[in-house]
Scaffold this active site. Structure first.
Site, PDB file in Angstrom:
ATOM      1  N   LYS B 201      84.404  23.908  42.871  1.00 44.43           N
ATOM      2  CA  LYS B 201      84.137  24.074  41.444  1.00 44.43           C
ATOM      3  C   LYS B 201      82.657  24.400  41.276  1.00 44.43           C
ATOM      4  O   LYS B 201      81.799  23.785  41.897  1.00 44.43           O
ATOM      5  CB  LYS B 201      84.474  22.780  40.710  1.00 44.43           C
ATOM      6  CG  LYS B 201      84.398  22.891  39.203  1.00 44.43           C
ATOM      7  CD  LYS B 201      84.823  21.576  38.565  1.00 44.43           C
ATOM      8  CE  LYS B 201      84.571  21.586  37.058  1.00 44.43           C
ATOM      9  NZ  LYS B 201      85.403  22.593  36.362  1.00 44.43           N
ATOM     10  N   LYS B 237      61.262  19.346  44.599  1.00 47.89           N
ATOM     11  CA  LYS B 237      61.039  18.785  43.274  1.00 47.89           C
ATOM     12  C   LYS B 237      59.578  18.942  42.874  1.00 47.89           C
ATOM     13  O   LYS B 237      58.680  18.777  43.700  1.00 47.89           O
ATOM     14  CB  LYS B 237      61.422  17.306  43.273  1.00 47.89           C
ATOM     15  CG  LYS B 237      62.914  17.098  43.496  1.00 47.89           C
ATOM     16  CD  LYS B 237      63.236  15.652  43.837  1.00 47.89           C
ATOM     17  CE  LYS B 237      64.708  15.512  44.202  1.00 47.89           C
ATOM     18  NZ  LYS B 237      64.998  14.183  44.793  1.00 47.89           N
ATOM     19  N   ARG B 292      66.486   5.766  51.743  1.00 50.57           N
ATOM     20  CA  ARG B 292      65.070   5.426  51.911  1.00 50.57           C
ATOM     21  C   ARG B 292      64.424   5.325  50.536  1.00 50.57           C
ATOM     22  O   ARG B 292      65.061   5.635  49.537  1.00 50.57           O
ATOM     23  CB  ARG B 292      64.374   6.561  52.679  1.00 50.57           C
ATOM     24  CG  ARG B 292      64.619   7.904  51.986  1.00 50.57           C
ATOM     25  CD  ARG B 292      63.767   9.024  52.527  1.00 50.57           C
ATOM     26  NE  ARG B 292      64.300  10.327  52.221  1.00 50.57           N
ATOM     27  CZ  ARG B 292      64.146  10.971  51.086  1.00 50.57           C
ATOM     28  NH1 ARG B 292      63.474  10.407  50.098  1.00 50.57           N
ATOM     29  NH2 ARG B 292      64.669  12.163  50.883  1.00 50.57           N
ATOM     30  N   VAL B 295      59.909   9.838  47.148  1.00 52.34           N
ATOM     31  CA  VAL B 295      58.596  10.240  46.644  1.00 52.34           C
ATOM     32  C   VAL B 295      58.438   9.806  45.185  1.00 52.34           C
ATOM     33  O   VAL B 295      57.413   9.251  44.793  1.00 52.34           O
ATOM     34  CB  VAL B 295      58.426  11.775  46.750  1.00 52.34           C
ATOM     35  CG1 VAL B 295      57.105  12.218  46.124  1.00 52.34           C
ATOM     36  CG2 VAL B 295      58.514  12.237  48.196  1.00 52.34           C
ATOM     37  N   ARG B 337      54.091  16.234  41.003  1.00 52.00           N
ATOM     38  CA  ARG B 337      53.681  16.259  42.408  1.00 52.00           C
ATOM     39  C   ARG B 337      52.556  17.267  42.561  1.00 52.00           C
ATOM     40  O   ARG B 337      52.757  18.470  42.383  1.00 52.00           O
ATOM     41  CB  ARG B 337      54.831  16.674  43.303  1.00 52.00           C
ATOM     42  CG  ARG B 337      55.966  15.690  43.316  1.00 52.00           C
ATOM     43  CD  ARG B 337      56.913  16.028  44.426  1.00 52.00           C
ATOM     44  NE  ARG B 337      58.110  15.210  44.360  1.00 52.00           N
ATOM     45  CZ  ARG B 337      59.034  15.167  45.314  1.00 52.00           C
ATOM     46  NH1 ARG B 337      58.886  15.915  46.400  1.00 52.00           N
ATOM     47  NH2 ARG B 337      60.096  14.412  45.185  1.00 52.00           N
TER      48      ARG B 337
END
Lengths: 130, 454
Positions: B201, B237, B292, B295, B337
């Site tokens: 999809k 990101k 984990r 960031v 960032r």
């Protein structure tokens, strides 16, 4: 605004030989440019190729691999660095004479820490896992 | 129990972990390559050990060097940070074999979630929606049509061996499924000598929404709400925020409950994040789980008033998790960032010496960084040099503070993504929260090129 003073500040209390200034970036003793003839009295630092515990002999009762004054042929084992329960024999790469053994038996060495002072050496030691 | 934590990482996250250790009275050991001798994580740890030359494979990615450093310093726990060995189940296992406490999930859960199809199966079993798709290659065009009818249009047909858009077709109309299938198959056969296709999809212009989790390893798990990471470029990101402009309290509760149930079903331990795609009608689909700390964890810390890294340490020490009802959301946080990259030249990495470094301040501003005036950014590692996190009572206030903080953040000597962040903040789409995961690529590339660093 002045820059914070961020010289290398080793904090390993058990590594008294650590230099107060950043060491060379490579294990190779590049302090002596190849173009310049090396005076025979010049010493070169042989540095630890890995982090671990430095041993001068294969076992506590055994003879040391090398002593001050020894003339070392390439391939001769200089010491052991223990890491992850593995004994890694560190061999000489070319001929030279040991003038000082800087690292202390059974104490830790960092990567790049000086282990031996050496004369007439042009290449670094290398490590071989046993 | 443990008392001395070796931080198997570098940069800002190593410093972040060292700070958390200090806050709860644990000793810390920094490890570093020869390229990082002057980094702040080395300076602020209780002890430090040089573990190798600059290449990661011989230092931060070398289990042998890291374990040796733990042995010579007497560290009894390892925090892996993110990246490097953080999601390496073998390394986690090696730590355990050397009687070091691993501050992270059980190695078998790292493995489980690291395997895409196994992770998907686990999630389905736990009742979490995943993107509907064919179970392996689709046999033929008729089968493809049947699946498309079942999943609902649009669907994406992709080459099993695929890449670079070849053998890929987006199908909007059921009448076109069979033709598209035949064409994609021929294309895939020509390009990859393998005509196998799968079908799933298609989620049109989705948002990236992720849920922060913390598990106790005994079946207990809580969530800390969502982060919206839709502002990304080529899966990297750029800006993350919490709460998401697209998530209301009801959806947050539903996504949080789904994610915690799934994590609890495997008795997950420690910090983890479940990443979802959110479509325009509010349906969410599991993508993957990161086992984990991430960031972008600080945005969650700001809106929940929690210290997630400290909590990782506490979970490893056997402390209780907070109660879900006590995890409250307040205000709005945005993280930018800041990378040493030149956006005007295709985000080319820009290592070098930082000759001016003026950090922003004032209300609602936090900067996590390992960089300082005069610091030389080494060329060997990723380009993240700082995370600017701003907090405001609401999104409007956070946006204003973000713009203000970016304009005070002066860096000279290297290029940074700060100018690009200001450009993104100035777009109407971001201001109104109307973006998706491909938005930056589709709308910002031209501006990135034009916006040469002044």
């Amino acid at each position: 605004m002045s820059a914070p003073q961020l010289q290398a500040m080793p904090q390993l209390g058990y590594a008294p030989q650590m230099p107060a200034v950043p060491q060379m970036q490579q294990a190779a003793p590049a302090t002596v440019p190849e173009s310049r003839p090396t005076p025979p009295t010049n010493t070169v630092e042989i540095k630890a190729p890995m982090v671990g515990t430095f041993y001068r002999a294969p076992s506590p009762d055994a003879e040391s691999y090398v002593r001050v004054g020894d003339v070392i042929e390439p391939g001769r084992v200089l010491c052991i660095i223990e890491a992850m329960k593995l004994m890694n024999e560190i061999e000489a790469e070319i001929k030279g004479r040991i003038v000082d053994i800087v690292a202390e038996n059974a104490l830790p060495v960092e990567f790049g820490q000086v282990m031996f002072q050496w004369t007439n050496v042009h290449k670094s030691s290398r490590c071989q896992s046993r | 129990m443990f008392t001395k934590v070796l931080v198997a990482n570098r940069g800002e996250i190593a410093l972040r972990v060292i700070r958390a250790c200090r806050d709860i009275g644990l000793k810390s050991v920094a490890v570093f390559s020869t390229a990082d001798r002057d980094s702040l994580h080395v300076r602020f740890a209780d002890e430090s050990v040089c573990i190798g030359p600059p290449p990661g494979s011989q230092s931060y990615l070398s289990p042998k060097a890291i374990i040796a450093a733990a042995e010579i310093t007497g560290a009894d726990a390892v925090h892996p940070g993110y990246g490097f060995l953080a999601e390496n189940a073998d390394f986690a296992q090696i730590c355990l074999a050397h009687e070091l406490v691993w501050i992270g999930p059980n190695p078998k859960d790292i493995d489980l979630m690291g395997n895409k199809s196994e992770a998907k199966r686990t999630m389905i079993k736990a009742g979490c929606p995943v993107i509907p798709g064919s179970d392996g290659p689709v046999a033929n065009a008729a089968e493809a049509r049947k699946l498309a009818e079942e999943f609902g249009l649009p669907v994406m047909i992709k080459a099993v061996a695929g890449g670079g858009g070849r053998g890929m077709r987006l199908v909007q109309d059921i009448a076109n499924v069979e033709t598209a299938f035949e064409m994609a198959s021929a294309e895939a056969e020509a390009a990859f000598s393998n005509g196998d296709l799968y079908l799933e999809k298609a989620i049109i212009e989705p948002r990236h929404i992720e849920i922060q989790l913390m598990g106790d390893g005994k079946g207990g798990c809580v969530h800390f709400g969502e982060r919206d990471c839709s502002m990304q470029r080529r899966h990297q990101k750029l800006i993350e925020e919490s709460p998401s402009p697209a998530v209301n309290a009801k959806l947050r509760e539903e996504m949080g409950r789904t994610a915690t149930q799934a994590a609890a079903s495997i008795s997950y331990s420690g910090a983890g994040t479940m990443e979802f795609l959110l479509d325009k009608s509010g349906h969410f689909y599991f993508m993957e789980m990161n086992t984990r700390i991430q960031v972008e964890h600080p945005v969650t810390e700001m809106v929940t008033g929690s210290d997630l890294v400290k909590m990782q340490l506490e979970v490893a020490l056997g402390h209780e998790l907070p109660k879900q009802k006590d995890i409250l959301f307040r205000g709005h946080a945005i993280e930018c960032r800041v990378n040493a990259e030149d956006a005007s030249r295709g985000f080319l990495p820009s290592p070098g010496t930082v000759t001016t470094w003026n950090l922003p301040g004032g209300p609602g501003v936090r900067v996590d960084t390992h960089v300082y005036h005069g610091y030389a950014i080494p060329p060997f590692y990723d380009s993240l040099i700082a995370k600017l996190i701003v907090y405001g009572a609401n999104r409007e206030e956070a946006l204003a503070r973000c713009r203000r903080a970016l304009s005070e953040f002066i860096v000279e000597g290297v290029h940074t993504t700060i100018p690009f962040h200001l450009q993104m903040l100035d777009t109407e789409a971001f201001q109104t929260g109307n973006v998706h995961t491909k938005w930056v690529e589709q709308h910002m590339e031209q501006q990135a090129k034009a916006g040469a660093v002044a």
